[in-house]
Design a protein around this motif. Structure first.
Motif, PDB file in Angstrom:
ATOM      1  N   ALA A   1     100.832 -58.905   5.833  1.00 40.15           N
ATOM      2  CA  ALA A   1     100.792 -58.558   7.248  1.00 40.15           C
ATOM      3  C   ALA A   1     101.169 -59.786   8.056  1.00 40.15           C
ATOM      4  O   ALA A   1     100.570 -60.855   7.889  1.00 40.15           O
ATOM      5  N   VAL A   2     102.152 -59.626   8.927  1.00 41.42           N
ATOM      6  CA  VAL A   2     102.577 -60.704   9.818  1.00 41.42           C
ATOM      7  C   VAL A   2     102.179 -60.291  11.232  1.00 41.42           C
ATOM      8  O   VAL A   2     102.765 -59.365  11.811  1.00 41.42           O
ATOM      9  N   GLU A   3     101.165 -60.967  11.778  1.00 40.00           N
ATOM     10  CA  GLU A   3     100.718 -60.684  13.138  1.00 40.00           C
ATOM     11  C   GLU A   3     101.590 -61.462  14.110  1.00 40.00           C
ATOM     12  O   GLU A   3     101.833 -62.666  13.918  1.00 40.00           O
ATOM     13  N   LEU A   4     102.038 -60.785  15.160  1.00 33.86           N
ATOM     14  CA  LEU A   4     103.056 -61.330  16.054  1.00 33.86           C
ATOM     15  C   LEU A   4     102.636 -61.228  17.518  1.00 33.86           C
ATOM     16  O   LEU A   4     101.888 -60.325  17.894  1.00 33.86           O
ATOM     17  N   PHE A   5     103.138 -62.139  18.320  1.00 32.81           N
ATOM     18  CA  PHE A   5     103.096 -62.016  19.767  1.00 32.81           C
ATOM     19  C   PHE A   5     104.468 -61.553  20.246  1.00 32.81           C
ATOM     20  O   PHE A   5     105.490 -62.130  19.852  1.00 32.81           O
ATOM     21  N   GLU A   6     104.504 -60.538  21.109  1.00 32.54           N
ATOM     22  CA  GLU A   6     105.718 -60.204  21.832  1.00 32.54           C
ATOM     23  C   GLU A   6     105.589 -60.865  23.201  1.00 32.54           C
ATOM     24  O   GLU A   6     104.710 -60.509  23.996  1.00 32.54           O
ATOM     25  N   THR A   7     106.430 -61.839  23.476  1.00 32.10           N
ATOM     26  CA  THR A   7     106.313 -62.596  24.721  1.00 32.10           C
ATOM     27  C   THR A   7     106.886 -61.804  25.888  1.00 32.10           C
ATOM     28  O   THR A   7     107.651 -60.849  25.704  1.00 32.10           O
ATOM     29  N   ARG A   8     106.529 -62.234  27.076  1.00 29.96           N
ATOM     30  CA  ARG A   8     106.989 -61.521  28.272  1.00 29.96           C
ATOM     31  C   ARG A   8     108.488 -61.706  28.503  1.00 29.96           C
ATOM     32  O   ARG A   8     109.099 -60.911  29.237  1.00 29.96           O
ATOM     33  N   ASP A   9     109.091 -62.710  27.861  1.00 27.71           N
ATOM     34  CA  ASP A   9     110.534 -62.896  28.004  1.00 27.71           C
ATOM     35  C   ASP A   9     111.302 -62.338  26.803  1.00 27.71           C
ATOM     36  O   ASP A   9     112.451 -62.711  26.553  1.00 27.71           O
ATOM     37  N   GLY A  10     110.647 -61.446  26.010  1.00 27.45           N
ATOM     38  CA  GLY A  10     111.369 -60.687  24.995  1.00 27.45           C
ATOM     39  C   GLY A  10     111.553 -61.364  23.653  1.00 27.45           C
ATOM     40  O   GLY A  10     112.446 -60.986  22.883  1.00 27.45           O
ATOM     41  N   ARG A  11     110.697 -62.331  23.310  1.00 25.21           N
ATOM     42  CA  ARG A  11     110.766 -62.971  22.001  1.00 25.21           C
ATOM     43  C   ARG A  11     109.580 -62.534  21.146  1.00 25.21           C
ATOM     44  O   ARG A  11     108.627 -61.929  21.635  1.00 25.21           O
ATOM     45  N   ILE A  12     109.622 -62.849  19.854  1.00 23.66           N
ATOM     46  CA  ILE A  12     108.460 -62.660  18.984  1.00 23.66           C
ATOM     47  C   ILE A  12     108.102 -63.996  18.351  1.00 23.66           C
ATOM     48  O   ILE A  12     108.974 -64.786  17.976  1.00 23.66           O
ATOM     49  N   LEU A  13     106.792 -64.253  18.271  1.00 24.74           N
ATOM     50  CA  LEU A  13     106.262 -65.471  17.660  1.00 24.74           C
ATOM     51  C   LEU A  13     105.232 -65.069  16.620  1.00 24.74           C
ATOM     52  O   LEU A  13     104.448 -64.135  16.834  1.00 24.74           O
ATOM     53  N   VAL A  14     105.211 -65.773  15.503  1.00 24.87           N
ATOM     54  CA  VAL A  14     104.251 -65.467  14.446  1.00 24.87           C
ATOM     55  C   VAL A  14     102.895 -66.069  14.801  1.00 24.87           C
ATOM     56  O   VAL A  14     102.777 -67.271  15.054  1.00 24.87           O
ATOM     57  N   ASN A  15     101.860 -65.234  14.775  1.00 23.25           N
ATOM     58  CA  ASN A  15     100.496 -65.676  15.061  1.00 23.25           C
ATOM     59  C   ASN A  15      99.747 -65.984  13.767  1.00 23.25           C
ATOM     60  O   ASN A  15      99.329 -67.104  13.538  1.00 23.25           O
ATOM     61  N   GLU A  16      99.576 -64.984  12.903  1.00 24.10           N
ATOM     62  CA  GLU A  16      98.803 -65.159  11.674  1.00 24.10           C
ATOM     63  C   GLU A  16      99.478 -64.430  10.520  1.00 24.10           C
ATOM     64  O   GLU A  16     100.304 -63.523  10.724  1.00 24.10           O
ATOM     65  N   LEU A  17      99.087 -64.797   9.280  1.00 20.36           N
ATOM     66  CA  LEU A  17      99.515 -64.105   8.073  1.00 20.36           C
ATOM     67  C   LEU A  17      98.290 -63.634   7.295  1.00 20.36           C
ATOM     68  O   LEU A  17      97.273 -64.320   7.262  1.00 20.36           O
ATOM     69  N   ALA A  18      98.394 -62.465   6.665  1.00 24.35           N
ATOM     70  CA  ALA A  18      97.360 -61.989   5.746  1.00 24.35           C
ATOM     71  C   ALA A  18      98.050 -61.432   4.513  1.00 24.35           C
ATOM     72  O   ALA A  18      98.969 -60.608   4.628  1.00 24.35           O
TER      73      ALA A  18
END
Length: 396
Positions: free
Chosen positions: A266-283
């Motif tokens: 599982a790759v937990e992600l942030f969808e930013t307000r300017d349309g990008r994705i950033l990796v938050n956590e891994l499980a």
């Protein structure tokens, strides 16, 4: 030998004594319980290492060893008779897993992969090295170093995480000053500082990879948190740009390959307000953001995790319905959830209730519900009503 590595005898039959494999599951929580359930139709046998006989999975698995997963001798004894070892948590010491591998026992995911889910500092360093987009971060030494990290960016607030041991919001602090930054260092382990991302929502990309490299990706979902605990998952994530969804799936598959993950990731992600994705956590195990797959996908995350650790062909991850919603059932002040079933089942015959056999305690995950259908608003209302009624926050 045939394609499964089993030596055949003349006439195409297999020799007497060939049996279905035994999966050794370290950890007796609800993830182990549901993984065991998924293995039953496949004829897979499970052996469980559990903290207590009352743990969620220990109530349903036939072969249970009660012991401490932090003790190497206990792990070695447990592994006897197992064809593969897997986990429902990431807390087994990395050096113990290396010892099991040295003993010739398949460990999936292996220690070289699992350490990235065990240690957030190691994870961030590896993701940086392979070019994965992450929040700005670095290891900090003391509160004054936290203040320096904040000054290097947009200032406070800053997110602090102990590099090992955190889950469901534990081991994570959002601090607004150098004075507030003292608490995380009391644990005596390294602390990771991260920028507080201005995100539009949280997403999760779930993938499964087998030892010979086959991999499948589930639809990217929206994960809604309350007080650091997953509350609602919507599959697929509504309104997610198709190109961004594809980018998230490809990113999760690349991480699984680069890190050598075997099983579910599982790759937990942030969808930013300017349309990008950033990796938050891994499980690296079945994950709360994938519970919807039990009823909403052709092959659940649990079934595919079993297939992957045994190097079986993976199942189809596509959804069965246009929308599936999972809501966690948390313990509240109403301990008699069983009597609440009557209302929930009568109100919604299509509702799927999954309970974990846990004692009800306020805020504790004790189950989840899944709903599905063509109308997202209706599916959401049904799931939230059921979860609320079972908890006791809704009474009609």
């Amino acid at each position: 030998m045939d394609m499964r590595g089993v030596r055949a005898v003349p006439g195409g039959r297999y020799p007497r004594g060939v049996t279905f494999p035994v999966v050794g599951m370290v950890g007796g929580g609800q993830l182990a319980r549901m993984t065991h359930e998924a293995g039953i139709p496949l004829g897979i046998r499970f052996k469980l290492l559990s903290d207590t006989p009352q743990d969620s999975a220990a109530q349903v698995v036939n072969d249970v060893v009660v012991g401490d997963y932090r003790d190497l001798d206990t792990l070695r004894e447990f592994a006897r008779g197992c064809d593969v070892i897997t986990f429902d948590h990431e807390h087994v010491p990395t050096e113990h897993l290396r010892a099991l591998e040295a003993d010739g026992i398949p460990v999936r995911p292996g220690p070289d992969a699992l350490v990235h889910a065990q240690d957030k500092g190691v994870m961030r360093a590896k993701l940086d090295a392979i070019g994965v987009p992450c929040p700005r971060h670095r290891i900090v030494s003391d509160p004054e170093d936290v203040a320096a990290f904040a000054a290097e960016g947009d200032g406070f607030p800053v997110v602090l995480k102990t590099v090992r041991g955190g889950y469901d919001g534990k081991g994570v602090w959002v601090v607004d000053s150098v004075e507030e930054a003292a608490e995380p260092f009391k644990a005596g382990v390294p602390v990771l500082a991260e920028e507080k991302v201005d995100y539009a929502r949280e997403l999760a990309a779930n993938v499964v990879r087998s030892p010979h490299g086959q991999a499948v990706a589930y639809p990217v979902v929206e994960s809604q948190q309350v007080d650091g605990v997953c509350d609602t998952v919507i599959a697929p994530a509504p309104g997610l740009d198709e190109a961004l969804a594809l980018q998230a799936e490809e990113l999760a598959l690349r991480i699984a390959k680069e890190l050598g993950v075997i099983g579910h990731l599982a790759v937990e992600l942030f969808e930013t307000r300017d349309g990008r994705i950033l990796v938050n956590e891994l499980a690296m195990r079945p994950h709360n953001s994938g519970h919807w797959t039990q009823d909403g996908a052709i092959t659940s995350q649990f079934a595919n995790h079993v297939r992957a650790v045994l190097d079986l062909p993976l199942g189809d991850p596509r959804p069965r319905a246009k929308w599936t919603v999972m809501c966690n059932v948390l313990g509240g002040d109403y301990p008699d959830m069983y009597s609440a079933y009557l209302h929930c089942m009568a109100r919604d015959p299509q509702l799927k209730i999954h309970m974990y056999g846990k004692d009800v305690k306020p805020g504790r995950k004790v189950g989840h519900v899944n709903t599905y259908g063509d109308d997202l608003d209706d599916v959401l209302e049904r799931a939230r009503h059921a979860a609320g009624y079972l908890r006791g926050t809704i009474t009609e």
